[in-house]
Write a protein that holds these residues in place. Structure first.
Motif, mmCIF file in Angstrom:
data_model
loop_
_atom_site.group_PDB
_atom_site.id
_atom_site.type_symbol
_atom_site.label_atom_id
_atom_site.label_comp_id
_atom_site.label_asym_id
_atom_site.label_seq_id
_atom_site.Cartn_x
_atom_site.Cartn_y
_atom_site.Cartn_z
ATOM 1 N N CYS A 1 -22.465 21.138 3.198
ATOM 2 C CA CYS A 1 -21.821 20.336 4.242
ATOM 3 C C CYS A 1 -21.960 20.970 5.618
ATOM 4 C CB CYS A 1 -20.353 20.105 3.889
ATOM 5 S SG CYS A 1 -20.175 18.955 2.514
ATOM 6 N N TYR B 1 -23.291 23.819 6.820
ATOM 7 C CA TYR B 1 -24.595 24.322 7.274
ATOM 8 C C TYR B 1 -25.512 23.147 7.627
ATOM 9 C CZ TYR B 1 -28.643 27.313 7.871
ATOM 10 O OH TYR B 1 -29.713 27.975 8.417
ATOM 11 N N PRO C 1 -12.179 17.645 1.525
ATOM 12 C CA PRO C 1 -11.577 17.548 0.192
ATOM 13 C C PRO C 1 -12.192 16.372 -0.578
ATOM 14 C CG PRO C 1 -9.867 17.915 1.827
ATOM 15 C CD PRO C 1 -11.168 17.753 2.577
ATOM 16 N N GLY C 2 -12.541 16.639 -1.824
ATOM 17 C CA GLY C 2 -13.130 15.588 -2.648
ATOM 18 C C GLY C 2 -14.637 15.528 -2.551
ATOM 19 N N ASP C 3 -15.215 16.109 -1.467
ATOM 20 C CA ASP C 3 -16.669 16.038 -1.305
ATOM 21 C C ASP C 3 -17.386 17.307 -1.756
ATOM 22 O OD1 ASP C 3 -16.235 13.603 -0.322
ATOM 23 O OD2 ASP C 3 -16.741 14.034 1.770
ATOM 24 N N TYR D 1 -10.937 23.843 -2.372
ATOM 25 C CA TYR D 1 -9.495 24.029 -2.632
ATOM 26 C C TYR D 1 -9.192 25.502 -2.908
ATOM 27 C CZ TYR D 1 -9.554 18.944 -3.274
ATOM 28 O OH TYR D 1 -9.721 17.595 -3.112
ATOM 29 N N ARG E 1 -9.171 27.415 0.233
ATOM 30 C CA ARG E 1 -7.960 27.205 1.030
ATOM 31 C C ARG E 1 -6.861 28.179 0.620
ATOM 32 N NH1 ARG E 1 -6.123 21.237 0.979
ATOM 33 N NH2 ARG E 1 -5.896 21.750 -1.233
ATOM 34 N N ARG F 1 -9.924 30.925 10.709
ATOM 35 C CA ARG F 1 -9.678 29.494 10.549
ATOM 36 C C ARG F 1 -10.537 28.922 9.431
ATOM 37 N NH1 ARG F 1 -5.271 29.627 11.518
ATOM 38 N NH2 ARG F 1 -5.268 27.418 11.047
ATOM 39 N N LEU F 2 -9.971 27.872 8.800
ATOM 40 C CA LEU F 2 -10.700 27.128 7.764
ATOM 41 C C LEU F 2 -10.829 25.683 8.233
ATOM 42 C CD1 LEU F 2 -11.756 26.747 4.793
ATOM 43 C CD2 LEU F 2 -9.394 26.226 4.176
ATOM 44 N N THR F 3 -12.030 25.134 8.170
ATOM 45 C CA THR F 3 -12.188 23.718 8.543
ATOM 46 C C THR F 3 -13.063 23.011 7.520
ATOM 47 O OG1 THR F 3 -14.158 24.177 9.852
ATOM 48 C CG2 THR F 3 -12.051 24.194 11.030
ATOM 49 N N TRP F 4 -12.919 21.683 7.485
ATOM 50 C CA TRP F 4 -13.818 20.847 6.684
ATOM 51 C C TRP F 4 -14.772 20.157 7.663
ATOM 52 C CZ3 TRP F 4 -11.876 23.205 2.895
ATOM 53 C CH2 TRP F 4 -10.558 23.084 2.423
ATOM 54 N N ALA G 1 -21.457 16.987 6.054
ATOM 55 C CA ALA G 1 -22.894 17.105 6.334
ATOM 56 C C ALA G 1 -23.319 16.295 7.557
ATOM 57 C CB ALA G 1 -23.684 16.659 5.113
ATOM 58 N N SER G 2 -22.591 15.219 7.835
ATOM 59 C CA SER G 2 -23.032 14.361 8.937
ATOM 60 C C SER G 2 -22.231 14.613 10.216
ATOM 61 C CB SER G 2 -22.866 12.898 8.524
ATOM 62 O OG SER G 2 -21.505 12.667 8.202
ATOM 63 N N ILE H 1 -15.904 21.674 17.302
ATOM 64 C CA ILE H 1 -14.953 22.605 16.690
ATOM 65 C C ILE H 1 -15.333 24.038 17.027
ATOM 66 C CG2 ILE H 1 -14.281 23.594 14.469
ATOM 67 C CD1 ILE H 1 -14.049 20.762 13.400
#
Lengths: 1130, 383, 141
Positions: free
Chosen positions: C16, C18, C69-71, C79, C82, C103-106, C109-110, C118
């Motif tokens: 995602c 990268y 989440p979920g992807d 998870y 996290r 920091r943690l972020t989601w 890929a797009s 961010i």
């Protein structure tokens, strides 16, 4: 350690921002680096050869390349190393293009960043280990998801390549959007002509297994070895058995909008999307059981007979009613119709007049009009005591099940309360006689004038050889009113009096009559008295009108007949002079504290005595069961017969009881229900089974989804049928029936208001006519598992719903239609047989349009909807203008509102020219609004397209008859869920994301899952087919090799370090880790491990590690970066 | 609360009473062996021993203020695989709590072991104990107990860990020996908290008794004092390490001997990752580090080591204090682990040693949790 | 300090974030020069030690970023990440290393544009915080 470092100019892509030579120079000084070079194009052959030569000549044992993203060329350079005899994992790549030159503004920082990345890569590669690439077998079979043109093409190519294909389609037919189209641009060959042969080929190909009406539920495994779980939804018609003859659809009474026709046309509940559907097998649309049927105590198939009536099939309707109700004429009149309370039509305007429809049907079909159902005789005989609704129903059911039945009736004539309780003006005796005649015709013996307890006992019946007895003697004993004067016979019991009246005794009671009570009997008695010539009849009730148990409509009619009501009035005593009644002394009451049932008990107001002057007093204060003369069965405190509530079995196992005798006074339909229940139990009892077992409706199963046919948004409000009534004056003349007949037209129109909540109504007409016996209404969904080596996703697209874009008036104006709707109109198999017609308010097709407007980019190239271009609309629009000229007439004005004409494909530009020559008016400008508000006569009654011509700068108002919108192509509504199942990401536009926009348009992030067609992005048919063949080639290549090298970056666990805490087992998403009890350490099953590293990150000792992502390797990379940053700065 | 039985304290004091109790257990074959702290000939420290012969219990000394090691490690070793008999382990509450954690980490088994614990008066730092006069004698223990329960302690101060320990009674054990509130230790309230524990008491044929009513109050007072000390300790420690300079200074004397992790009952790794080749740095790498600031203290990675340990087991820390005990440099390791451990355990709603049912925080996850941990703006926890 | 340029290390998942970073590149978006990516297969393989290492050896901030989440390509790696981040965000502040530095972020890929945004915001925040002195201090302690 001998490291070779190489940095790529990538033409100017990197070199223009990064001083590559300087970076190479920097790298040359890094520990272990023996050679550092820069090259124009490292990925080119010379570039790769340079590396290979260095490896050989300089005996390099590590190689670092700084160029583009490893996601692009990592494999390329690994291959180069391998060719030169260096293990591919002694290679490290870092991106100085995507990560540096393309995203960094100034040369100095870019060069510094490149140096730090180089240092990191060099330091990391020092810690690399040689890894053997793992080969796994590839399962030869392939799964193709989606049966549109893309899926069909891919499936055929793969199958022709000699591999088995499982083709899964969610709909009941393959074909997809293309088969809904009429012509295809630019060549104008008809979609069916080129599409149906493919469908047939798919169906007949020995290597293709086709699953329609099927969805993929789960996918597990990895490239070459996928296990796929399919869920096959029931179509209720057996494939292979159904011949597609279509007889079923001819008799199916349920008409539903056909999604294949974009809702413009309709199909039957049993039917086919379109004539050429593949498979040809029909299918049935089923929802949950319609609320009306669910609400009916007797379980009558209400939706079924209503639809049959709509179709004018009155006999079939009655036959269907009779399956659950032998007394259609009776219930058509006196049923309290709980079905109507639940009817969802009420959410639109008013419930369907179901009872009136039942009566209409019943009255039209006499006892002899229907052949008695076939009966398979059984030896046992059953006695039914009582011939009221419960007894009659039970007798009928028992007979149909083949038992010999004798019915015993105390009175001279059968019918029970139906005959002696309900007055003739509500239920004419001849109606009752007709229903009873139909029942008796099945061969039931009726003995009248014989009373249980007086003339025979239950024991006698047993002695006579009856294997079981059903007691349904009703509740015929009128209760005492408990007021003064009753003892001296001044109070006439309404129940007894009504019985006499109904049996023909018609003696008037005197001019003024007071009736005590608030139930149906009271109202019946009052209205009967009125008809026997008493002008002043008054009903005296202790409570309020709202609390009256009598049916509201009865009360209404009573009022209309001039009957008076005194509420909150409690009778005290009858006043008489010399045995002649002259009045009823009463007290006012007021609602008191609520009783145990929550009803407020009326309390008399002291000193409020007053007198109602009258010549007779009728009391209707309730009924009890008449047990006089026999006590063979135990009773409840309420004086009713005690039974097992489920089986209706009494203390004597062979005796069952039901109806009012068990429940106390209740509705007729409840008595009928009791009859059914009793027979179910008696039948099981006689078959030696548990009478209390649950009843099963053989061969019928509504899927209990709790969802019904949605109420169409376009449905118009329509008046509910109100059957004519005799005028009050006239009906008080005698006992003639009050409610009158309705005409067939009225009835069928009323039935047309039904919303078909259950879709298929399960009337089973289809089963009757299906000769090959292909229909199975009890069919259930099944789960199937298939093993495949690769997967092709071809799930297609959705056409955007333009109604949210209010300005276009879609959904508001019947003649604003979408491209897909136009295709169906123009299609020969469509609702109009291919004629382009306008629609009126009711949605009926009328005349051809005199002019039309076509609107491009509806929801496309629109920041408020979809920013992207849908790519097909321009050409489709041209096609529509051509078809309009062809079908409606060459002189028809057609206006094409476009933003840019995009005609990039082969022969597209030519087609554009052709349409220009055909006279299509092209207007460059986005349509601002479609309106029917006319500003001058020329616009009256037409649609006006308002737009600015951006070429002339003029504001235009173009009046037309028809507006065709070209809505955007969208990703499927369930794309997110599907993506999750297959491990495929979605782009910002919602479509599935390819591995690389240029170099991997068919691959996805999940190896072995390929994309074909519009699920990856909007595209036209030629592109779709091309991509499908491409995806097929990918799958074939994989299957052809039979084995595939999968990355060696999997986890291992060092048994010398593992403490056996097994935390990793819980963290592993692939269940790839097992615990070795003997050695008390964990071990990884490499075949299952995908190398996510959850175990490694959760292992404190570092026993678990991911090859090629080992802790020391990450540390080294990290150190390399930070050291270099210190050295060169940011 | 389970069944309570009465164990009379006669001459010889509590230790003798316990000896009698254990003797009964071994004699009656209720258990095949007992692990209990022992005095050793010619030595001062008490060490855990596995006793199988009822007549070899004379040297036991479970209440001694000597806490040379956390016996949970021994109990784990003995229970990991089957011993073939049921056996009892008499351990301090912090040892029982450590044992509970080790069971969850699959390092210990529960099938055969019966856990016996007691109202723990605490212990001295090992160095202190060795120094204290007469420490080697059995009497020293009785004296210590008398003072501990009367409250007028005259001897050297208990270890910080013990003074800050709010768990003088373990949340879970099979048999609990109540010393508190038994009118000056005239008898011991032996309580069977589990069926297994109750069997043992039955086997020992002890007369039933009422739980001493003054006990709760006494306990509350005890815990109150310790909690107060604990909070002071937290405040003190937080202040000491609040800045990176403070933190670095705090561990500056660390020689990376990893004794703390060896002594820690919960560092269950066979080998510390810091001893593996992951930390075999290239000399040139160390040189590069030195070149950054021009000077580099050796050994490196000391703070890294302690932060890693915190990340690995602060959620499991029971605060027994053996780490501080084991540090040759006198670094107050326990203080930091308890201070940080409280934070991490609270963050996951977890308490080390509380129950076998709660999974270790880092061994599980939920789809919806810790929204505050995601995104650029740290929101208040739960926010 | 105006002229302070922080150095950020980002552990990003291959599938995602990268990919999003590559997309930012191909879209020629401007990404802060302060950022250095370390590519991992999944945020679920980011050992808390990686983060400690970076922060103790000179990184002023660390970003861990993976799939929404979920992807997650491996179902639930994000998870697990996290929880580990949460753990460190509790530990680090005790030692004067602000939680904001980790920091943690989601970033899907797009999300090329979001990646650029961010990382820019994060760099600004770290710039506000000032340098992380852990490396310098521990050099002699």
């Amino acid at each position: 350690m001998r490291i070779g470092f190489y940095i790529c100019h990538c033409g100017v892509n990197i070199a223009s921002r990064v001083r590559v030579a300087e970076v190479a120079e920097f790298a040359r000084r890094l520990p272990g680096v023996v050679v550092a070079r820069d090259s124009k194009f490292l990925c080119s052959d010379p570039g790769q050869e340079m590396i290979e030569n260095d490896i050989r000549r300089l005996r390099l044992d590590r190689v670092v390349v700084a160029s583009c993203s490893p996601r692009l060329h990592e494999k390329t350079f690994q291959a180069a190393c391998r060719r030169a005899g260096l293990n591919a994992y002694f290679f490290q790549m870092t991106s100085v293009r995507e990560q540096v030159s393309w995203v960094t503004d100034d040369e100095e920082s870019a060069t510094r960043k490149a140096k730090t990345l180089a240092a990191a890569a060099v330091q990391r590669v020092r810690r690399h280990h040689a890894l053997e690439t793992r080969e796994v077998k590839v399962h030869p079979d392939v799964l193709v998801v989606g049966g549109g043109i893309a899926g069909m093409q891919a499936a055929l190519d793969i199958a022709n390549g000699g591999h088995r294909v499982f083709l899964v389609e969610k709909q009941t037919t393959i074909g997809g959007h293309m088969l809904q189209f009429d012509k295809t641009f630019p060549t104008l060959d008809c979609a069916a002509c080129i599409g149906t042969p493919k469908m047939v080929e798919v169906a007949q190909h020995p290597e293709i297994t086709l699953y329609t009406g099927t969805e993929v539920r789960a996918v597990s495994g990895f490239i070459g070895n996928y296990t796929v779980t399919l869920r096959r939804h029931p179509r209720y018609v057996k494939e292979g058995v159904c011949t597609g003859c279509g007889e079923c659809a001819k008799v199916c009474p349920v008409e539903l909008p056909n999604p294949w026709d974009a809702g413009l046309g309709s199909r039957r509940a049993i039917g086919r999307a379109f004539p050429q559907a593949i498979p040809i097998t029909f299918d049935i649309v089923k929802k949950d059981r319609a609320p009306c049927q669910a609400a009916c105590p007797a379980g009558i198939n209400v939706q079924g007979y209503v639809q049959l009536i709509r179709e004018g099939k009155i006999r079939e309707a009655v036959r269907l009613i009779l399956e659950r109700l032998p007394l259609p004429g009776v219930l058509g009149r006196v049923c309290p119709h709980p079905c109507e309370e639940r009817c969802r039509r009420g959410e639109v305007d008013a419930p369907v007049a179901i009872r009136a429809l039942k009566r209409f049907a019943a009255d039209r079909i006499g006892p002899d009009d229907l052949p008695p159902p076939p009966i398979a005789e059984r030896p046992q005989r059953v006695a039914v005591v009582g011939s009221g609704p419960a007894g009659l129903t039970a007798a009928y059911d028992l007979r149909l099940r083949g038992y010999g039945v004798t019915m015993f009736e105390a009175l001279e004539r059968p019918g029970g309360m139906l005959r002696v309780g309900i007055p003739d003006y509500r239920l004419p005796p001849e109606v009752l006689d007709r229903d009873i005649a139909r029942i008796l015709r099945t061969g039931i013996e009726l003995r009248t004038g014989v009373r249980l307890g007086r003339d025979f006992r239950l024991e006698d019946l047993k002695a006579e050889g009856y294997a079981a007895v059903f007691v349904a003697i009703g509740a015929h004993r009128g209760l005492q009113a408990g007021i003064g004067g009753e003892e001296s016979g001044l109070v006439v019991n309404a129940v007894d009096w009504l019985r006499r009246v109904n049996l023909g005794e018609r003696s008037p009671l005197g001019p003024r009559v007071a009736v005590i009570g608030g139930g149906n009997v009271a109202v019946d008695a009052a209205r009967a008295a009125r008809r026997l010539g008493s002008p002043e009849v008054e009903i005296v009730y202790r409570r309020t009108r709202e609390e009256m148990p009598a049916y509201a409509e009865e009360v209404e009619e009573a009022l209309a007949e001039g009957i008076g009501f005194r509420f909150l009035t409690a009778p005290r005593r009858v006043l008489s002079r010399r045995g002649r009644t002259y009045g009823l002394e009463c007290l006012r009451t007021e609602p008191g504290p609520p009783d145990e049932r929550g009803r407020r008990r009326p309390v008399p107001v002291a000193g409020s005595e007053f007198v109602i002057e009258c010549d007779a007093v009728l009391a209707a204060v309730g009924q009890g069961v008449d047990l006089e003369g026999w006590g063979e069965l135990p009773t409840t405190p309420r004086g009713t017969l005690a039974v097992d509530p489920r089986s209706l079995q009494t203390a004597l196992p062979w005796v069952f009881a039901g109806g009012d005798a068990v429940t106390g006074p209740a509705s007729v339909i409840e008595a009928v229900a009791a009859g059914h229940r009793a027979v179910e139990a008696i039948d099981r009892f006689l078959q030696g089974e548990d009478p209390a077992g649950l009843e099963a409706e053989a061969g019928r199963r509504f899927p209990a989804t709790g969802e019904w046919t949605p109420i169409p948004t376009a449905v118009r409000r329509r008046e509910r049928l109100h059957p004519p009534h005799r005028g009050p004056a006239e009906r008080c003349e005698g006992f003639a029936e009050v409610e009158l007949e309705v005409t067939e037209e009225q009835a069928r129109a009323e039935a047309g208001r039904c919303l078909n909540c259950g879709a298929c109504c399960e009337c089973l007409e289809c089963v009757r006519v299906c000769e090959p016996r292909a229909i199975d209404h009890g069919m259930a969904a099944e789960e199937i598992q298939v093993q495949v080596g690769s997967i092709v996703l071809a799930t297609g697209y959705d056409v955007m719903d333009p109604s949210p874009l209010k300005a276009f008036g879609y959904g508001r104006y019947p003649n604003v239609i979408t491209s897909l709707e136009f295709e169906r109109l123009s299609n020969a198999t469509g609702p109009t047989g291919g004629r382009l017609l306008l629609r009126d308010e009711t949605g009926r097709f009328t005349r051809p349009p005199r002019s039309a407007a076509i609107v491009h980019c509806v929801g496309s190239r629109d920041v408020n909807a979809h920013a992207y271009c849908s790519r097909v609309c321009c050409m489709a629009a041209l096609k529509y203008s051509h078809l309009l000229h062809e079908k409606v007439g060459p002189s028809t004005p057609v206006y094409d509102f476009y933003i840019d004409q995009r005609c990039y494909g082969k022969g597209y530009e030519e087609f554009y020219r052709r349409c220009q020559e055909e006279g299509t008016v092209f207007i460059r400008g986005r349509v601002a609004e479609i309106t029917d508000r006319a500003v001058d006569p020329s616009e009256a009654g037409r649609l006006v397209a308002v737009a600015e011509d951006t070429l002339s700068g003029m504001l235009l108002r173009v009046p037309v008859d028809l507006v065709i919108l070209c809505p955007a192509m969208e990703s499927r509504r369930d794309a997110a869920e599907v993506g999750r199942i297959f491990g495929v990401n979605r782009g910002a536009d919602g479509f599935f994301l390819e591995e690389h926009p240029k170099l991997g348009p068919l691959n996805t992030a999940t190896d072995g899952v390929f994309l074909a067609g519009a699920c990856q992005g909007p595209k036209d048919i030629p592109d779709t087919v091309a991509q499908a063949s491409g995806a097929a080639a990918k799958a074939l290549a994989l299957a052809g090799r039979g084995a595939v090298a999968i990355p060696s970056a999997v986890s291992t666990i060092d048994p010398d370090l593992c403490a056996g805490c097994q935390t990793c087992i819980g963290l592993c998403p692939c269940s790839a880790i097992e615990f070795d009890e003997r050695r008390r350490v964990c071990g990884v099953n490499e075949a299952l491990c995908k190398g996510c590293g959850s175990c490694a990150a959760g292992c404190p000792s570092g026993a678990a590690r991911v090859s090629h992502f080992r802790k020391e390797q990450i540390f080294a990379e990290c150190d390399g970066l930070l050291n270099a940053v210190r050295a060169v700065g940011i | 609360m389970g069944t309570v039985a009465r164990l009379e304290v006669k001459e010889g004091g509590c230790t003798a009473a316990i000896r009698g109790f254990l003797h009964g257990l071994l004699e009656s074959r209720a258990v095949g062996a007992v692990m209990v702290a022992q005095r050793l000939p010619r030595k001062v420290l008490r060490m855990p021993a596995l006793v199988t012969d009822p007549h070899r219990l004379e040297g036991i000394d479970p209440f001694s203020p000597c806490f040379a090691l956390n016996a949970a490690r021994m109990a784990a070793r003995l229970s990991r695989r089957s011993m073939g008999v049921r056996w009892a382990a008499l351990m301090r509450p912090c040892e029982v709590r450590a044992f509970v954690e080790l069971v969850k980490l699959k390092q210990a088994g529960t099938e055969e072991i019966v856990l016996i614990s007691f109202d723990c008066p605490g212990a001295l730092p090992t160095r202190e104990f060795l120094r204290s006069p007469g420490a080697e004698t059995a009497e020293s223990t009785e004296r210590f107990l008398r003072e501990a329960f009367s409250g007028e302690a005259t001897g050297p101060e208990l270890a910080h860990a013990c003074r800050a320990c709010e768990h003088p009674v373990p949340p879970s054990c099979d048999v609990h020996i109540g010393l508190l509130g038994t009118d000056g230790g005239s008898w011991l309230a032996v309580e069977g908290r589990t069926p297994a524990g109750q069997e043992l008491i039955a086997a020992a044929k002890l007369p039933p008794a009422e739980a001493p009513d003054s006990r709760e109050a006494a306990l509350r007072g005890w815990i109150g004092r310790r909690a107060a000390y604990r909070d002071a300790l937290f405040a003190r420690t937080e202040a000491a390490v609040a800045t990176i300079e403070g933190a670095a200074a705090y561990f500056a004397d660390c020689v990376l001997c990893t004794n703390c992790r060896v002594a820690c009952p919960l560092c269950y790794c066979r080998e510390c990752v810091f001893a593996t080749d992951v930390f075999e740095h290239d000399p040139f790498q160390i040189l590069l580090w030195a070149e950054r600031g021009g000077v580099l203290k050796l050994p490196t990675d000391t703070l890294f080591f302690h932060l890693t340990r915190l990340a690995h087991m602060s959620t499991a820390c029971v605060g027994c204090g053996q780490c501080s005990n084991a540090c040759p440099q006198g670094i107050a390791v326990m203080e930091v682990f308890r201070t940080v451990g409280r934070r991490t355990q609270q963050a996951f709603g977890y308490e080390a040693g509380r129950s076998l049912e709660e999974p270790p925080p880092l061994s599980v996850f939920r789809e919806e949790e810790f929204p505050e941990a995601v995104g650029l703006d740290p929101r208040p926890a739960g926010g | 300090m105006p002229d302070f340029e922080p150095i950020l290390i980002a552990f990003v998942c291959n599938w995602c974030t990268y990919t999003a970073a590559d997309l930012a590149g191909t879209s020629r978006l401007s990404v802060p020069k302060n950022l250095r990516l370390i590519r991992v297969m999944c945020t679920g393989m980011v050992d808390p030690q990686y983060i400690l290492k970076a922060l103790l050896h000179g990184a002023d901030g660390v970003l861990v970023s993976g799939c929404h989440p979920g992807d997650c390509h491996y179902r639930n790696g994000n998870y697990k990440a996290r929880r580990r981040i949460k753990l460190l965000q509790e530990i680090l502040p005790c030692f004067g290393i602000e939680a904001e530095r980790l920091r943690l972020t989601w970033i899907g890929a797009s999300d090329g544009i979001r990646f650029a945004q961010i990382t820019r915001e994060l760099v600004d925040k770290i710039r506000q915080l000032g340098p992380n002195r852990a490396a310098e201090v521990t050099a002699l302690c």
